[in-house]
Design a protein around this motif. Sequence first.
Motif, PDB file in Angstrom:
ATOM      1  N   GLU A   1       0.814  -1.225   0.000  1.00  0.00           N
ATOM      2  CA  GLU A   1       0.000   0.000   0.000  1.00  0.00           C
ATOM      3  C   GLU A   1       0.845   1.271   0.000  1.00  0.00           C
ATOM      4  O   GLU A   1       0.304   2.367  -0.130  1.00  0.00           O
ATOM      5  CB  GLU A   1      -0.961  -0.006   1.195  1.00  0.00           C
ATOM      6  N   TYR A   2       2.156   1.141   0.176  1.00  0.00           N
ATOM      7  CA  TYR A   2       3.027   2.314   0.198  1.00  0.00           C
ATOM      8  C   TYR A   2       3.934   2.344  -1.037  1.00  0.00           C
ATOM      9  O   TYR A   2       4.443   1.317  -1.480  1.00  0.00           O
ATOM     10  CB  TYR A   2       3.925   2.305   1.434  1.00  0.00           C
ATOM     11  N   ASN A   3       4.128   3.563  -1.545  1.00  0.00           N
ATOM     12  CA  ASN A   3       5.139   3.769  -2.585  1.00  0.00           C
ATOM     13  C   ASN A   3       6.389   4.287  -1.879  1.00  0.00           C
ATOM     14  O   ASN A   3       6.425   5.432  -1.419  1.00  0.00           O
ATOM     15  CB  ASN A   3       4.637   4.782  -3.622  1.00  0.00           C
TER      16      ASN A   3
ATOM     17  N   GLN B   1       7.183  11.665  -8.011  1.00  0.00           N
ATOM     18  CA  GLN B   1       6.811  10.276  -8.301  1.00  0.00           C
ATOM     19  C   GLN B   1       5.725   9.760  -7.354  1.00  0.00           C
ATOM     20  O   GLN B   1       5.553   8.563  -7.207  1.00  0.00           O
ATOM     21  CB  GLN B   1       8.057   9.386  -8.182  1.00  0.00           C
ATOM     22  N   ASP B   2       5.027  10.672  -6.692  1.00  0.00           N
ATOM     23  CA  ASP B   2       3.951  10.333  -5.769  1.00  0.00           C
ATOM     24  C   ASP B   2       4.393   9.329  -4.700  1.00  0.00           C
ATOM     25  O   ASP B   2       3.763   8.282  -4.521  1.00  0.00           O
ATOM     26  CB  ASP B   2       2.747   9.773  -6.563  1.00  0.00           C
TER      27      ASP B   2
ATOM     28  N   ALA C   1      18.837  19.422   2.451  1.00  0.00           N
ATOM     29  CA  ALA C   1      18.105  19.554   3.714  1.00  0.00           C
ATOM     30  C   ALA C   1      16.776  20.270   3.497  1.00  0.00           C
ATOM     31  O   ALA C   1      15.732  19.834   4.009  1.00  0.00           O
ATOM     32  CB  ALA C   1      18.954  20.315   4.729  1.00  0.00           C
ATOM     33  N   THR C   2      16.805  21.340   2.713  1.00  0.00           N
ATOM     34  CA  THR C   2      15.586  22.119   2.475  1.00  0.00           C
ATOM     35  C   THR C   2      14.540  21.297   1.734  1.00  0.00           C
ATOM     36  O   THR C   2      13.351  21.298   2.098  1.00  0.00           O
ATOM     37  CB  THR C   2      15.924  23.396   1.671  1.00  0.00           C
ATOM     38  N   ILE C   3      14.971  20.570   0.679  1.00  0.00           N
ATOM     39  CA  ILE C   3      14.020  19.764  -0.098  1.00  0.00           C
ATOM     40  C   ILE C   3      13.445  18.637   0.760  1.00  0.00           C
ATOM     41  O   ILE C   3      12.245  18.340   0.709  1.00  0.00           O
ATOM     42  CB  ILE C   3      14.688  19.186  -1.363  1.00  0.00           C
ATOM     43  N   ALA C   4      14.312  18.007   1.584  1.00  0.00           N
ATOM     44  CA  ALA C   4      13.852  16.912   2.451  1.00  0.00           C
ATOM     45  C   ALA C   4      12.805  17.428   3.436  1.00  0.00           C
ATOM     46  O   ALA C   4      11.770  16.770   3.674  1.00  0.00           O
ATOM     47  CB  ALA C   4      15.035  16.314   3.200  1.00  0.00           C
ATOM     48  N   ILE C   5      13.031  18.604   4.006  1.00  0.00           N
ATOM     49  CA  ILE C   5      12.097  19.169   4.982  1.00  0.00           C
ATOM     50  C   ILE C   5      10.797  19.605   4.301  1.00  0.00           C
ATOM     51  O   ILE C   5       9.700  19.380   4.823  1.00  0.00           O
ATOM     52  CB  ILE C   5      12.778  20.323   5.741  1.00  0.00           C
ATOM     53  N   GLN C   6      10.907  20.174   3.110  1.00  0.00           N
ATOM     54  CA  GLN C   6       9.697  20.544   2.365  1.00  0.00           C
ATOM     55  C   GLN C   6       8.869  19.299   2.047  1.00  0.00           C
ATOM     56  O   GLN C   6       7.635  19.327   2.113  1.00  0.00           O
ATOM     57  CB  GLN C   6      10.074  21.270   1.059  1.00  0.00           C
ATOM     58  N   SER C   7       9.569  18.186   1.736  1.00  0.00           N
ATOM     59  CA  SER C   7       8.872  16.923   1.448  1.00  0.00           C
ATOM     60  C   SER C   7       8.125  16.438   2.683  1.00  0.00           C
ATOM     61  O   SER C   7       6.990  15.949   2.593  1.00  0.00           O
ATOM     62  CB  SER C   7       9.863  15.851   0.995  1.00  0.00           C
TER      63      SER C   7
END
Length: 570
Positions: free
Chosen positions: A347-349, A387-388, A403-409
């Motif tokens: 159930e997880y991507n 990629q959802d 770090a910024t992209i990981a936190i935004q995610s």
Amino acid sequence: MPILSKAELVKHLKAIGSLTDEKIEDAFVASRLSGESLDRLLVGNGLLTEKQMLEVFSRALRLEYHQKLTDFAAPQSFVAKVPVQFARNHSMIAIGEKDGTVTVAVSYPLDIHPQDELAAMIGKAILPALATKGEIAALINKAYQQKTDVVDEMLEDMDQDEFDDLAKEVEGSQDLLDLANKAPIIKLVNMVLFQALKMRASDIHIQPYEEKLQVRYRIDGVLYDMMSPPKSVQEAIISRIKVMGKMDIAERRLPQDGRASLRLGDSDIDVRISSVPTSHGERIVMRLLDKSARLYSLEELGLDHEQLDLMTKLIVCSHGIVFVTGPTGSGKTTTLYAALKRINSLEYNIMTIEDPVEYHLPGISQIEVAVKKGLSFATGLRHIVRQDPDIIMVGEVRDGETATIAIQSALTGHLVFSTLHTNDSAGAITRLLDLGVEPYLAASSVIGAIAQRLVRVICPHCKESFVPEERFVMQIGLKMSDLPEGKLWRGRGCDKCLNTGFFDRTGIYEVLTITDGIRQQIMNKTGATFIKQDAVKRGLRTLRMDGAQKVIRGITTVEEVLSVTQMDAE
């Protein structure tokens, strides 16, 4: 050896000043009951340092004590008759011969049986002299480095005639590529690799010195000298390894990286090769990775029930970022894989970006960083979020962009796992701020930080109990009343553990969950030390506290915990 009376030894022990009559008598009783020699017991229980013990027995037995052995050379007759493993196992090396008597440096003067065995082996009387284990080990390496039998002892199927012929060929101006493909060199390099796998080594170091080539294995985090092939075949061995790694064998002035794959039975072994030029030739390090090795589950990592509950709560969150912190080689990636294994379902991507992909997880999309092709952590992560994914693992946060992209995610509904190089769990927060992340973003996205280290596990084959000195256990915050029956455990050393007393490793952990109070401290840019002190008051178990619990349970030793943890801030 002179006869040693108890009264005389007691007199010399009392002269140290730190030992009371009661402690000395207890040591004699413990030695008699356990069968362990008094010299080993005094050092093992922390009553005396190795140097103090040697000075005491030097005076009591009227034996010479050499603080340094750099000016000595082992007689060739000793090297020819005594196997290197015997010398290493019993920590003894000859340092001179006179009138038919061989002077032998030993680190434990009361170990009589190995001395008798040695006398029978060399057919001469021996006179003990005293030196530390470190000095004896260094002289053993020096004495045996030119002995070709050292290679033969490990590589029994190596044909010496082939080896000698090859050494002669190397002396001429031979094509390196041709030499690298000679059967003896291929066989030697393969045996070095397979022997390393058999001994559970994680890395192989090929280290050139001025007059020798040293092969070393890293086993359970510690480097051991294994063999010294003749210097004359150094270039051929290094060229063979570079051929295996598809590296440029003609380029010797610049560092290179390569990869190779081996097959050992049913196992696929990934070999990562790194070469750097040094003043005595190229130095090679090979990292061995068994791709078919079984993945660890969370329960097998060394977490206790309380820590396991905290970890489980973190990894089932719907969104947020969890950091695993620690130095290189502390098992961070293994912990992340174990977490992914726990939550992996249809159930997880789940997607990962790693450098490199160390293990292949079924049902998970794994991307490997390729900086030369423009695929960095930041670039890969930017595309992964399109990629959802439900769950993202980032191998390492190295810069502000990642770090910024990981936190935004994490803020946009994804659960993110990653690693950071910090000393403790609270340090992960301040490291993010140092990378340029705004405090309000860090406070609202980070849900947990796990610091970890690896400690060696006491060998189950030679495990024994002993009564330690109280000041010895106080170093990790324990009291004698904390110990079961007032005893601790250690490994005596056996063939199974290479006489180290340790076999395999386990983790010690510091699991910090981010509470509302800590979020407020992050917003106020409070230092990591204050965040940690406050968390400890609220029940955080630090790395050293967790290590102390594993010492009490007989899993590891005080020395191991001290070697990988810092003193907790008051």
